[in-house]
Motif scaffolding. Structure first.
Motif, PDB file in Angstrom:
ATOM      1  N   GLN A   8      -3.743  -0.751   8.727  1.00 14.05           N
ATOM      2  CA  GLN A   8      -2.840   0.358   8.492  1.00 14.05           C
ATOM      3  C   GLN A   8      -1.649   0.335   9.439  1.00 14.05           C
ATOM      4  O   GLN A   8      -0.582   0.867   9.108  1.00 14.05           O
ATOM      5  CB  GLN A   8      -3.583   1.683   8.620  1.00 14.05           C
ATOM      6  N   ALA A  59       0.829  -1.209   0.000  1.00 16.53           N
ATOM      7  CA  ALA A  59       0.000   0.000   0.000  1.00 16.53           C
ATOM      8  C   ALA A  59       0.859   1.253   0.000  1.00 16.53           C
ATOM      9  O   ALA A  59       0.545   2.237  -0.677  1.00 16.53           O
ATOM     10  CB  ALA A  59      -0.924  -0.011   1.219  1.00 16.53           C
ATOM     11  N   LEU A 117      -8.047  -0.453   4.899  1.00 15.68           N
ATOM     12  CA  LEU A 117      -7.004  -0.856   5.846  1.00 15.68           C
ATOM     13  C   LEU A 117      -7.456  -0.685   7.282  1.00 15.68           C
ATOM     14  O   LEU A 117      -6.703  -0.232   8.135  1.00 15.68           O
ATOM     15  CB  LEU A 117      -5.725  -0.041   5.604  1.00 15.68           C
ATOM     16  N   GLU A 165       0.941  -1.665   7.721  1.00 20.05           N
ATOM     17  CA  GLU A 165       1.549  -0.864   6.659  1.00 20.05           C
ATOM     18  C   GLU A 165       2.494   0.189   7.241  1.00 20.05           C
ATOM     19  O   GLU A 165       3.519   0.513   6.628  1.00 20.05           O
ATOM     20  CB  GLU A 165       0.460  -0.195   5.828  1.00 20.05           C
ATOM     21  N   ILE A 193      -7.270   5.188   4.818  1.00 18.37           N
ATOM     22  CA  ILE A 193      -7.553   4.297   3.694  1.00 18.37           C
ATOM     23  C   ILE A 193      -8.594   3.298   4.177  1.00 18.37           C
ATOM     24  O   ILE A 193      -8.330   2.492   5.084  1.00 18.37           O
ATOM     25  CB  ILE A 193      -6.280   3.574   3.214  1.00 18.37           C
TER      26      ILE A 193
END
Length: 768
Positions: free
Chosen positions: A583, A187, A396, A586, A393
């Motif tokens: 997230q 991502a 996520l 990520e 996002i």
């Protein structure tokens, strides 16, 4: 059983997800058009509403960035006019901007990219860079017309001979900085790729136009007249000229001093590098800034076993509270469903807010509504309410903040896992770094177990299939057949009345038919007992898990909150561990990728400079200028309470290239002066004197081009500020410090590795 209400009225809910290749704005428009067509066939009294449309945020964000783009072009034009003081000279770089942007958009379309907030951010950042190359050409032409009284055509030819190497060098450096960003996956890599491709394409167009269109415009549009920036002008331009000329003379004297005190300057530079390292370590980390997307969630968990009627009544009460808020436009409430799980004791409200231009100010943002709702619901004793803002996002996670899984790696059982969860939540409630730490799942609830005596059931001739059919019909429903009714086929559904399945004894009062056709009560072969057990079972990577989420406390970043949770997880009993998801996962990946990203970018710049200058030593004079820009970005981020997130990293990459750009402008001319036979110190002073004005002009143009990002408001403002503030701070320090340190760096490098003119080839020597 799930019930839905819109602003307190019963509705049927339909959620539509955008496909991977879909366009949000076009899809939303097509759906509204189709619904308008279908509405003509609705029964009387039936209508439709769109409580939340995510394309509105996309459209508003792009509109805001477009406005920012226009503001950037306007500011850049004013800066160039202030420096060039001639409308013809100013128009030439300005004309380059739309041509380069149209070329960039065409390339993005050809390779399958879309116009979105990320590509628009990159275009805004590119505005200042787009005019840089054209400014260098125009400024050099203007200088030659003023000092050597050449015609515009002759001045353009001579100027291009002097400036072509610098234009190519700057373009190669800036492109090499951004290319490594396009090579990362995940991502974060998708975000990097949007910026990288847009910036690289824009800069290549800028260089191409600076070497083709700009010289043609200079030769054709400029007039053969003297251009002057002296003190004798009146008005604003005269005041600016007097101030600038005085500053330039002071700068010339300062360069003479700093080049004679190289050791002191290197000592000061070492101190600045230590400050950069200190600020970089201290800057909190994050993934993406939290955005106001015009929607928030509210999840209410009633005590286990609470009835659906009780949950629905509490949802209606929450709807009344939200509709009383000035910021709220629509409330859709689902009873029996939530992102935590489906059960009759949960209520999930989707709270759509008014448009952003009607909610001006941080006190009317989504975060402010969430905070007020949390304060209000904390006084309600009927349920645990969890108001949440959307994640940056949507794919996520369920909310902003962090999310993790508590894992039972040793298989110690649900009870031990629940105890570890309670221990972790208790420690989190005492930590000043964490806020709203919660378990994202349904709590254990009372469970009724029906114990069937197999021997008695067998003796009575009752089979397990018959028992299962009766239970399924009584507690749920059973489809029998269809029958015609008013010209339509209707279904026959059999189910028990709610009052016939409300108590445990009601199960024992049920009857089942045995193999002989006799009716047998459940009480003849079964008993009941109550227990406590999980409503849902979660696994993560094969391990039993519990979902946990939360936010960082005010003044802390998600990176600091995640570090605090990792510290607390180390205090859990053996066999329990945590792992990040959504997230947060990520964010951890972006942190691990960042050192490689910076290393590849720096190495790429160094190798390009080494090839450009055909030297391993001269590039060091350029590369040493990079920390001078980074320190400004770090100071700006620290001052404004920002975190080291993905957007800030993008800004740092840009600062690496822009810091090198200013250094190249000085180093390129200093090398040229040395090649003409000037001494080292004289070559440096002359290069600084000639390039002082274009450095300030291009830097001021870039800063003004990015300034609207730093001052953005409305939809997408947090992302724009995350990029703009760091870049503006970095460019200010890169400009203010580089003009003094780069001459020192070049002086030291040339002192250690003296300049040696290139000897002609053997064939050339023989011919001469």
């Amino acid at each position: 059983f799930i019930t839905a209400k819109h602003n307190g009225e019963p509705v049927g809910v339909m959620q539509i997800q955008l496909g991977p290749t879909g366009n949000a704005i076009e899809t939303a428009a097509a759906l509204r058009e189709r619904m308008d067509q279908l509405a003509a066939y609705f029964p009387a009294g039936v209508s439709y509403a769109v409580p939340y449309d995510s394309s509105l945020f996309v459209e508003s964000s792009i509109s805001k960035v477009t406005q920012t783009l226009l503001e950037a072009v306007g500011l850049v034009f004013l800066v160039m006019l202030l420096f060039l003081q001639n409308i013809r000279y100013t128009l030439i770089p300005t004309l380059v901007v739309p041509v380069a942007l149209m070329g960039t958009v065409a390339v993005l379309y050809a390779i399958g990219f879309s116009i979105n907030a990320l590509t628009m951010f990159a275009m805004v950042m590119a505005i200042g860079i787009l005019v840089d190359d054209a400014i260098m050409v125009v400024e050099n032409v203007e200088r030659l017309i003023a000092t050597e009284h050449l015609s515009p055509r002759d001045a353009t030819i001579k100027a291009m001979g002097q400036i072509t190497g610098a234009v190519i060098g700057i373009t190669v450096v800036l492109v090499s900085v951004f290319v490594p960003m396009a090579l990362f996956g995940g991502a974060v890599g998708a975000i990097y790729r949007q910026f990288s491709v847009t910036m690289v394409v824009a800069m290549l167009f800028s260089a191409f136009l600076a070497l083709s269109l700009t010289p043609a415009l200079c030769a054709s549009l400029l007039k053969p007249q003297a251009v002057e920036h002296g003190d004798n002008k009146r008005g604003l331009f005269g005041l600016f000229n007097r101030l600038f000329n005085r500053t330039a003379r002071g700068y010339d004297r300062a360069v003479n001093r700093v080049t004679r005190r190289s050791l002191r300057m290197l000592g000061l530079y070492a101190g600045l590098v230590l400050v950069v390292a200190f600020l970089f370590v201290r800057l909190p980390t994050g993934f993406l800034p939290s955005e106001d997307q015009g929607l928030m969630f509210n999840i209410m968990l009633l005590p286990p076993g609470a009835s659906a009627n009780r949950s629905e009544a509490l949802g209606d009460r929450a709807t009344e509270y939200f509709l009383a808020q000035d910021e709220v436009a629509h409330v859709v409430t689902l009873t029996g469903f939530s992102v935590f799980g489906a059960a009759q004791n949960v209520v999930h409200s989707f709270v759509a807010l008014n448009p952003w231009d009607e909610r001006v100010g941080p006190e009317h943002s989504a975060d402010a509504v969430v905070r007020r709702a949390a304060a209000e619901f904390s006084t309600w004793n009927e349920a645990l309410a969890i108001p949440l803002n959307l994640p940056p996002i949507l794919e996520l996670g369920n909310a902003s903040g962090f999310s993790l899984r508590l894992l039972d790696r040793a298989g110690q059982g649900h009870a031990a896992l629940a105890a570890a969860r309670d221990q972790l939540l208790a420690m989190g409630s005492q930590s000043p770094v964490l806020a709203s730490l919660r378990s994202e799942g349904l709590p254990d609830a009372p469970q009724l177990t029906l114990v069937v005596d197999r021997e008695k059931a067998s003796a009575l001739g009752v089979g397990f299939d018959a028992i299962n059919d009766v239970l399924s019909t009584a507690l749920a429903s059973a489809y029998v057949n269809d029958f015609p009714r008013y010209g339509r086929m209707s279904k026959v559904i059999v189910q028990a009345e709610p009052r016939q399945s409300a108590q445990a004894q009601d199960l024992l009062d049920l009857f089942v038919t045995n193999g002989a056709g006799d009716v047998v009560p459940f009480s003849a072969f079964a008993t009941t007992r109550w227990s406590q057990g999980p409503v849902q079972l979660v696994r993560f990577n094969g391990y039993p898990a519990i979902r946990i989420a939360g936010d960082a406390a005010p003044g802390y970043s998600t990176g600091e909150a995640m570090a605090e949770l990792e510290r607390m997880a180390g205090q859990l009993p053996a066999g329990f561990d945590i792992d990040w998801t959504g997230q947060s996962r990520e964010e951890r990946l972006s942190e691990s990728q960042a050192p490689w990203l910076f290393a590849f970018s720096m190495l790429s710049v160094f190798l390009c400079l080494a090839a450009l200058y055909e030297s391993w030593s001269v590039p060091f004079a350029v590369m040493l200028s990079v920390p001078l820009g980074i320190i400004g970005s770090l100071l700006a981020a620290t001052s404004f309470g920002m975190s080291n997130d993905v957007y800030f990293k993008v800004g740092l990459i840009a600062i690496i290239g822009l810091s090198a750009k200013n250094a190249i402008l000085i180093v390129e001319f200093a090398q040229s002066m040395q090649a003409q036979g000037r001494g080292l110190r004289d070559a440096i002073r002359e290069a600084c004197r000639i390039r002082f004005r274009p450095i300030l002009m291009t830097s001021a143009a870039f800063i003004c081009g990015v300034l609207p990002l730093a001052l953005a408001s409305g939809a997408g403002a947090a992302s724009q500020q995350a990029i703009g503030i760091g870049v503006v701070g970095g460019m200010l320090s890169a400009t203010a410090l580089a003009i003094f340190f780069v001459p020192t760096f070049f002086m030291v490098v040339r002192s250690w590795f003296p300049y040696r003119p290139r000897l002609p080839a053997a064939g050339q020597r023989d011919a001469s």
